[in-house]
Design a protein around this motif. Structure first.
Motif, PDB file in Angstrom:
ATOM      1  N   THR A  93       0.682  -1.195  -0.080  1.00  9.76           N
ATOM      2  CA  THR A  93      -0.021   0.037   0.067  1.00  9.76           C
ATOM      3  C   THR A  93       0.698   1.158   0.234  1.00  9.76           C
ATOM      4  OG1 THR A  93      -1.727  -1.168   1.309  1.00  9.76           O
ATOM      5  CG2 THR A  93      -1.679   1.199   1.277  1.00  9.76           C
ATOM      6  N   ILE A  94       1.839   1.159   0.840  1.00  7.96           N
ATOM      7  CA  ILE A  94       2.787   2.339   0.928  1.00  7.96           C
ATOM      8  C   ILE A  94       3.518   2.624  -0.535  1.00  7.96           C
ATOM      9  CG2 ILE A  94       4.966   3.137   1.665  1.00  7.96           C
ATOM     10  CD1 ILE A  94       4.266   1.832   4.388  1.00  7.96           C
ATOM     11  N   GLN A  95       3.876   1.540  -1.207  1.00  5.09           N
ATOM     12  CA  GLN A  95       4.525   1.547  -2.621  1.00  5.09           C
ATOM     13  C   GLN A  95       3.547   2.131  -3.428  1.00  5.09           C
ATOM     14  OE1 GLN A  95       5.494  -2.697  -2.842  1.00  5.09           O
ATOM     15  NE2 GLN A  95       7.547  -2.029  -2.684  1.00  5.09           N
ATOM     16  N   LYS A  96       2.188   1.694  -3.379  1.00  2.00           N
ATOM     17  CA  LYS A  96       1.089   2.298  -4.230  1.00  2.00           C
ATOM     18  C   LYS A  96       0.957   3.708  -4.346  1.00  2.00           C
ATOM     19  CE  LYS A  96      -1.494  -2.035  -4.788  1.00  2.00           C
ATOM     20  NZ  LYS A  96      -2.656  -2.776  -4.214  1.00  2.00           N
ATOM     21  N   LEU A  97       1.049   4.235  -2.992  1.00  2.57           N
ATOM     22  CA  LEU A  97       0.536   5.530  -2.356  1.00  2.57           C
ATOM     23  C   LEU A  97       1.722   6.525  -3.084  1.00  2.57           C
ATOM     24  CD1 LEU A  97      -0.899   5.242   1.063  1.00  2.57           C
ATOM     25  CD2 LEU A  97      -1.828   6.018  -0.997  1.00  2.57           C
ATOM     26  N   ALA A  98       3.018   6.030  -2.845  1.00  6.07           N
ATOM     27  CA  ALA A  98       4.331   6.836  -3.438  1.00  6.07           C
ATOM     28  C   ALA A  98       4.186   6.677  -5.001  1.00  6.07           C
ATOM     29  CB  ALA A  98       5.560   6.066  -2.774  1.00  6.07           C
ATOM     30  N   LEU A  99       3.741   5.731  -5.306  1.00  6.87           N
ATOM     31  CA  LEU A  99       3.770   5.985  -6.956  1.00  6.87           C
ATOM     32  C   LEU A  99       2.643   6.842  -7.359  1.00  6.87           C
ATOM     33  CD1 LEU A  99       4.683   4.995  -9.704  1.00  6.87           C
ATOM     34  CD2 LEU A  99       2.922   2.943  -9.505  1.00  6.87           C
ATOM     35  N   ALA A 100       1.522   6.650  -6.731  1.00 10.28           N
ATOM     36  CA  ALA A 100       0.486   7.876  -7.202  1.00 10.28           C
ATOM     37  C   ALA A 100       0.701   9.111  -6.724  1.00 10.28           C
ATOM     38  CB  ALA A 100      -0.692   7.361  -6.360  1.00 10.28           C
ATOM     39  N   LEU A 101       1.573   9.394  -5.875  1.00  5.39           N
ATOM     40  CA  LEU A 101       2.106  10.828  -5.463  1.00  5.39           C
ATOM     41  C   LEU A 101       3.307  11.284  -6.404  1.00  5.39           C
ATOM     42  CD1 LEU A 101       1.583  10.517  -1.774  1.00  5.39           C
ATOM     43  CD2 LEU A 101       0.270  11.964  -3.092  1.00  5.39           C
ATOM     44  N   GLY A 102       3.876  10.300  -6.759  1.00  8.34           N
ATOM     45  CA  GLY A 102       5.017  10.588  -7.732  1.00  8.34           C
ATOM     46  C   GLY A 102       6.406  10.974  -6.828  1.00  8.34           C
ATOM     47  N   VAL A 103       6.312  10.308  -5.842  1.00  4.83           N
ATOM     48  CA  VAL A 103       7.415  10.282  -4.914  1.00  4.83           C
ATOM     49  C   VAL A 103       8.352   8.800  -4.683  1.00  4.83           C
ATOM     50  CG1 VAL A 103       6.874  12.253  -3.779  1.00  4.83           C
ATOM     51  CG2 VAL A 103       6.025  10.181  -2.814  1.00  4.83           C
ATOM     52  N   SER A 104       9.413   8.584  -3.974  1.00  8.56           N
ATOM     53  CA  SER A 104       9.795   7.311  -3.799  1.00  8.56           C
ATOM     54  C   SER A 104       9.294   6.787  -2.463  1.00  8.56           C
ATOM     55  CB  SER A 104      11.262   7.368  -3.762  1.00  8.56           C
ATOM     56  OG  SER A 104      11.636   8.149  -2.751  1.00  8.56           O
ATOM     57  N   VAL A 105       9.254   5.632  -2.149  1.00 13.48           N
ATOM     58  CA  VAL A 105       8.878   4.931  -0.790  1.00 13.48           C
ATOM     59  C   VAL A 105       9.693   5.824   0.384  1.00 13.48           C
ATOM     60  CG1 VAL A 105       8.880   3.164   0.707  1.00 13.48           C
ATOM     61  CG2 VAL A 105       7.913   2.963  -1.826  1.00 13.48           C
ATOM     62  N   SER A 106      11.026   6.018  -0.200  1.00 11.81           N
ATOM     63  CA  SER A 106      11.827   6.657   0.987  1.00 11.81           C
ATOM     64  C   SER A 106      11.376   8.071   1.150  1.00 11.81           C
ATOM     65  CB  SER A 106      13.345   6.632   0.572  1.00 11.81           C
ATOM     66  OG  SER A 106      13.714   7.541  -0.423  1.00 11.81           O
ATOM     67  N   GLU A 107      10.893   8.724   0.187  1.00  5.67           N
ATOM     68  CA  GLU A 107      10.446  10.309   0.346  1.00  5.67           C
ATOM     69  C   GLU A 107       9.017  10.121   1.258  1.00  5.67           C
ATOM     70  OE1 GLU A 107      11.361  12.850  -3.525  1.00  5.67           O
ATOM     71  OE2 GLU A 107      10.710  10.714  -4.070  1.00  5.67           O
ATOM     72  N   LEU A 108       8.366   9.189   1.072  1.00  2.71           N
ATOM     73  CA  LEU A 108       6.994   9.147   1.604  1.00  2.71           C
ATOM     74  C   LEU A 108       7.167   8.827   3.165  1.00  2.71           C
ATOM     75  CD1 LEU A 108       4.009   9.141   1.723  1.00  2.71           C
ATOM     76  CD2 LEU A 108       4.044   6.681   0.923  1.00  2.71           C
ATOM     77  N   LEU A 109       8.223   8.208   3.419  1.00  3.34           N
ATOM     78  CA  LEU A 109       8.502   7.696   5.017  1.00  3.34           C
ATOM     79  C   LEU A 109       9.534   8.501   5.477  1.00  3.34           C
ATOM     80  CD1 LEU A 109       8.800   3.872   4.416  1.00  3.34           C
ATOM     81  CD2 LEU A 109       6.820   5.280   5.170  1.00  3.34           C
ATOM     82  N   ASP A 110      10.060   9.478   4.925  1.00  3.62           N
ATOM     83  CA  ASP A 110      11.359  10.417   5.501  1.00  3.62           C
ATOM     84  C   ASP A 110      10.750  11.656   5.525  1.00  3.62           C
ATOM     85  OD1 ASP A 110      13.660  11.342   6.477  1.00  3.62           O
ATOM     86  OD2 ASP A 110      14.869  10.592   4.859  1.00  3.62           O
ATOM     87  N   GLU A 111      10.922  12.166   6.655  1.00  3.89           N
ATOM     88  CA  GLU A 111      10.384  13.761   6.967  1.00  3.89           C
ATOM     89  C   GLU A 111      11.440  14.394   6.427  1.00  3.89           C
ATOM     90  OE1 GLU A 111      11.502  14.848  11.351  1.00  3.89           O
ATOM     91  OE2 GLU A 111      10.594  12.866  11.309  1.00  3.89           O
ATOM     92  N   ASN A 112      12.658  14.041   6.227  1.00  2.95           N
ATOM     93  CA  ASN A 112      13.810  14.987   6.007  1.00  2.95           C
ATOM     94  C   ASN A 112      13.787  15.363   4.275  1.00  2.95           C
ATOM     95  OD1 ASN A 112      14.709  15.257   8.569  1.00  2.95           O
ATOM     96  ND2 ASN A 112      15.857  13.430   8.512  1.00  2.95           N
ATOM     97  N   GLU A 113      13.094  14.581   3.359  1.00  7.84           N
ATOM     98  CA  GLU A 113      13.109  14.546   2.232  1.00  7.84           C
ATOM     99  C   GLU A 113      12.128  15.866   1.849  1.00  7.84           C
ATOM    100  OE1 GLU A 113      14.297  13.126  -0.409  1.00  7.84           O
ATOM    101  OE2 GLU A 113      15.688  11.596   0.839  1.00  7.84           O
ATOM    102  N   GLU A 114      12.706  16.536   1.085  1.00 13.47           N
ATOM    103  CA  GLU A 114      11.756  17.601   0.318  1.00 13.47           C
ATOM    104  C   GLU A 114      10.824  17.047  -0.772  1.00 13.47           C
ATOM    105  OE1 GLU A 114      11.495  20.824   0.868  1.00 13.47           O
ATOM    106  OE2 GLU A 114      12.745  20.550   2.773  1.00 13.47           O
ATOM    107  N   PRO A 115       9.531  17.209  -0.600  1.00 13.68           N
ATOM    108  CA  PRO A 115       8.591  16.644  -1.566  1.00 13.68           C
ATOM    109  C   PRO A 115       9.047  17.079  -3.207  1.00 13.68           C
ATOM    110  CG  PRO A 115       7.599  17.692   0.050  1.00 13.68           C
ATOM    111  CD  PRO A 115       8.729  18.006   0.305  1.00 13.68           C
TER     112      PRO A 115
END
Length: 70
Positions: free
Chosen positions: A45-67
């Motif tokens: 589910t995390i992978q699907k959400l990241a793909l739909a948002l156009g970000v990597s899984v690490s970007e979705l899970l990491d608060e330090n990544e800039e969207p």
């Protein structure tokens, strides 16, 4: 680490839960429960959400990544 619920809401921006659900192929209720902190999503589910948002899984899970997409 920022809670996934807050990160998902941040990355979702102006996209509705229903639109994100459609793009990700997951129920809108799942997104609602994740954002409310009532559900811990499976990795697929995390992978699907990241793909739909156009970000990597690490970007979705990491608060330090800039969207990169909103």
């Amino acid at each position: 680490m920022m809670k996934l619920s807050k990160r998902l809401l941040e990355l979702r921006g102006s996209i509705s839960q229903a639109e994100l659900a459609r793009k990700a192929g997951v129920p809108q209720s799942a997104i609602s429960e994740i954002e409310a902190g009532k559900r811990k999503p499976r990795i697929d589910t995390i992978q699907k959400l990241a793909l739909a948002l156009g970000v990597s899984v690490s970007e979705l899970l990491d608060e330090n990544e800039e969207p990169k997409a909103v």
